[in-house]
Design an enzyme around this catalytic site. Structure first.
Site, PDB file in Angstrom:
ATOM      1  N   GLU A  13      14.660  32.488  70.414  1.00 59.08           N
ATOM      2  CA  GLU A  13      14.714  31.042  70.585  1.00 59.08           C
ATOM      3  C   GLU A  13      15.828  30.691  71.566  1.00 59.08           C
ATOM      4  O   GLU A  13      16.996  30.569  71.170  1.00 59.08           O
ATOM      5  CB  GLU A  13      15.000  30.358  69.238  1.00 59.08           C
ATOM      6  N   GLU A  37      21.126  26.764  65.152  1.00 57.74           N
ATOM      7  CA  GLU A  37      21.843  25.630  64.564  1.00 57.74           C
ATOM      8  C   GLU A  37      22.814  26.104  63.488  1.00 57.74           C
ATOM      9  O   GLU A  37      23.882  25.510  63.293  1.00 57.74           O
ATOM     10  CB  GLU A  37      20.833  24.600  64.023  1.00 57.74           C
ATOM     11  N   ASN A  91       9.290  25.457  61.060  1.00 58.05           N
ATOM     12  CA  ASN A  91      10.679  25.263  60.614  1.00 58.05           C
ATOM     13  C   ASN A  91      10.889  23.753  60.512  1.00 58.05           C
ATOM     14  O   ASN A  91      11.068  23.087  61.530  1.00 58.05           O
ATOM     15  CB  ASN A  91      11.631  25.897  61.643  1.00 58.05           C
ATOM     16  N   LYS A 136      13.324  22.160  59.449  1.00 60.82           N
ATOM     17  CA  LYS A 136      14.730  21.725  59.559  1.00 60.82           C
ATOM     18  C   LYS A 136      15.024  20.729  58.432  1.00 60.82           C
ATOM     19  O   LYS A 136      14.430  20.842  57.355  1.00 60.82           O
ATOM     20  CB  LYS A 136      15.009  21.152  60.946  1.00 60.82           C
ATOM     21  N   SER A 173      10.555  24.263  71.607  1.00 59.69           N
ATOM     22  CA  SER A 173       9.613  23.297  72.181  1.00 59.69           C
ATOM     23  C   SER A 173       8.194  23.848  72.296  1.00 59.69           C
ATOM     24  O   SER A 173       7.490  23.572  73.266  1.00 59.69           O
ATOM     25  CB  SER A 173      10.129  22.775  73.533  1.00 59.69           C
ATOM     26  N   HIS A 188      19.474  31.140  62.603  1.00 64.02           N
ATOM     27  CA  HIS A 188      18.999  30.101  63.535  1.00 64.02           C
ATOM     28  C   HIS A 188      20.191  29.603  64.357  1.00 64.02           C
ATOM     29  O   HIS A 188      21.313  29.523  63.850  1.00 64.02           O
ATOM     30  CB  HIS A 188      18.365  28.952  62.751  1.00 64.02           C
ATOM     31  N   GLY A 195      14.151  21.860  70.675  1.00 71.23           N
ATOM     32  CA  GLY A 195      14.188  20.410  70.484  1.00 71.23           C
ATOM     33  C   GLY A 195      14.400  19.624  71.765  1.00 71.23           C
ATOM     34  O   GLY A 195      14.689  18.432  71.724  1.00 71.23           O
TER      35      GLY A 195
HETATM   36  P1  PGA Z   1      11.576  23.022  68.316  1.00 67.55           P
HETATM   37  O1  PGA Z   1      12.497  23.892  67.316  1.00 67.55           O
HETATM   38  O2  PGA Z   1      10.176  23.585  68.199  1.00 67.55           O
HETATM   39  O3  PGA Z   1      11.666  21.632  67.789  1.00 67.55           O
HETATM   40  O4  PGA Z   1      12.137  23.188  69.683  1.00 67.55           O
HETATM   41  C1  PGA Z   1      12.314  25.273  67.162  1.00 67.55           C
HETATM   42  C2  PGA Z   1      13.299  25.823  66.184  1.00 67.55           C
HETATM   43  O5  PGA Z   1      14.454  25.382  66.177  1.00 67.55           O
HETATM   44  O6  PGA Z   1      12.968  26.723  65.385  1.00 67.55           O
END
Ligand code: PGA
Length: 255
Positions: free
Chosen positions: A167, A97, A9, A11, A212, A95, A173
């Site tokens: 998640e 976000e 992903n 982003k 992460s 997601h 993140g």
């Molecule tokens: P990350 O993000 O691996 O940077 O923690 C995962 C995601 O948001 O899909």
């Protein structure tokens, strides 16, 4: 046996130059791990580039969001029919976000999953709790609520064609991933809930972990019985890390 799936992903990251390097490195390495399915979900403006560079390689591609509508007066939105034209295989839906920053509700996430499926692509539907919710002991309740909205929107037949991603928001993140045991507990809960709809479906559906994920923790997470791969944010922008996570998927698959 569920085939391990590792999805990047990106982003809101990328540039033509960076993408070209990243995709060349990933696609040349992915052939070494035929037992793992891999894909990248790029920002909309790069889908044409991604299609051009990945066509004919084992790496699939997709988008990070879709409108729930197919066409119409929705300024700024991108329709699932358009994503299909760009050869997208996967679309991330719900997601955290999007849920948090863009106020996407469980019902909207369900409608998007339906739209993606009915346009011939596979939704990767994200669920997960905040840190406050976990600390209050509400993880199961939150994840079940999010999952039930998807079950209600799709029904058993369509549900068989989705991928679920667990998640935990506190792990996204932050550098702090869920432990294999914490993740496995929630994945088992998700699979159990799906078994309540249809036992065969629950056996077949892939449930990815995200938050992460790194080369150093992917192996232990993927070794869990109900973790079928990963949704990778930050580490998917570093070719060597993403490839190492795919390699961890291959080891888990062959174990
Ligand atoms: P990350 O993000 O691996 O940077 O923690 C995962 C995601 O948001 O899909």
């Amino acid at each position: 046996m569920r085939r391990t799936l590792v999805v990047g992903n990106w982003k809101m990251h990328g540039s033509f130059a960076d993408n070209a390097d990243l995709l060349a490195a990933i696609s040349s390495q992915a052939t070494r791990f035929p037992e793992v399915e891999s894909a990248v979900c790029a920002p909309f403006p790069y889908l044409a580039q991604v299609r051009e560079l990945l066509a004919g390689t084992p790496v699939k591609w997709g988008a990070q969001n879709s409108s729930e509508h197919v066409a119409g007066a929705y300024t700024g939105e991108v329709s699932p029919a358009m994503l299909r034209e760009f050869g997208c295989h996967y679309v991330i839906v719900g997601h955290s976000e999007r849920r948090t920053l863009h106020h996407e509700t469980d019902a909207l996430v369900g409608a998007k999953a339906v739209a993606v499926l009915s346009n011939g692509m596979t939704p990767i539907v994200c669920v997960g709790e905040t840190l406050d919710e976990r600390e209050a002991g509400h993880t199961a309740q939150v994840v079940t609520r999010q999952l039930d909205a998807i079950i209600a929107a799709l029904g058993a037949d369509a549900l068989a064609r989705v991928v679920i991603a667990y998640e935990p928001i506190w792990a996204i993140g932050t550098g702090r991933s869920a432990s294999p045991e914490q993740a496995q507990a929630v994945h088992a809960l998700i699979r159990q809930r799906l078994a309540g709809v249809d036992a065969g479906l629950a056996d077949d559906i892939r449930i990815l972990y995200g938050g992460s994920l790194k080369p150093g923790n992917a192996g232990a997470l993927f070794a869990q019985p109900d973790i079928d791969g990963g949704l990778v944010g930050g580490a998917s922008l570093v070719a060597a890390d993403f490839v190492a996570i795919i390699m961890a998927g291959q080891s888990a698959q062959s174990a």
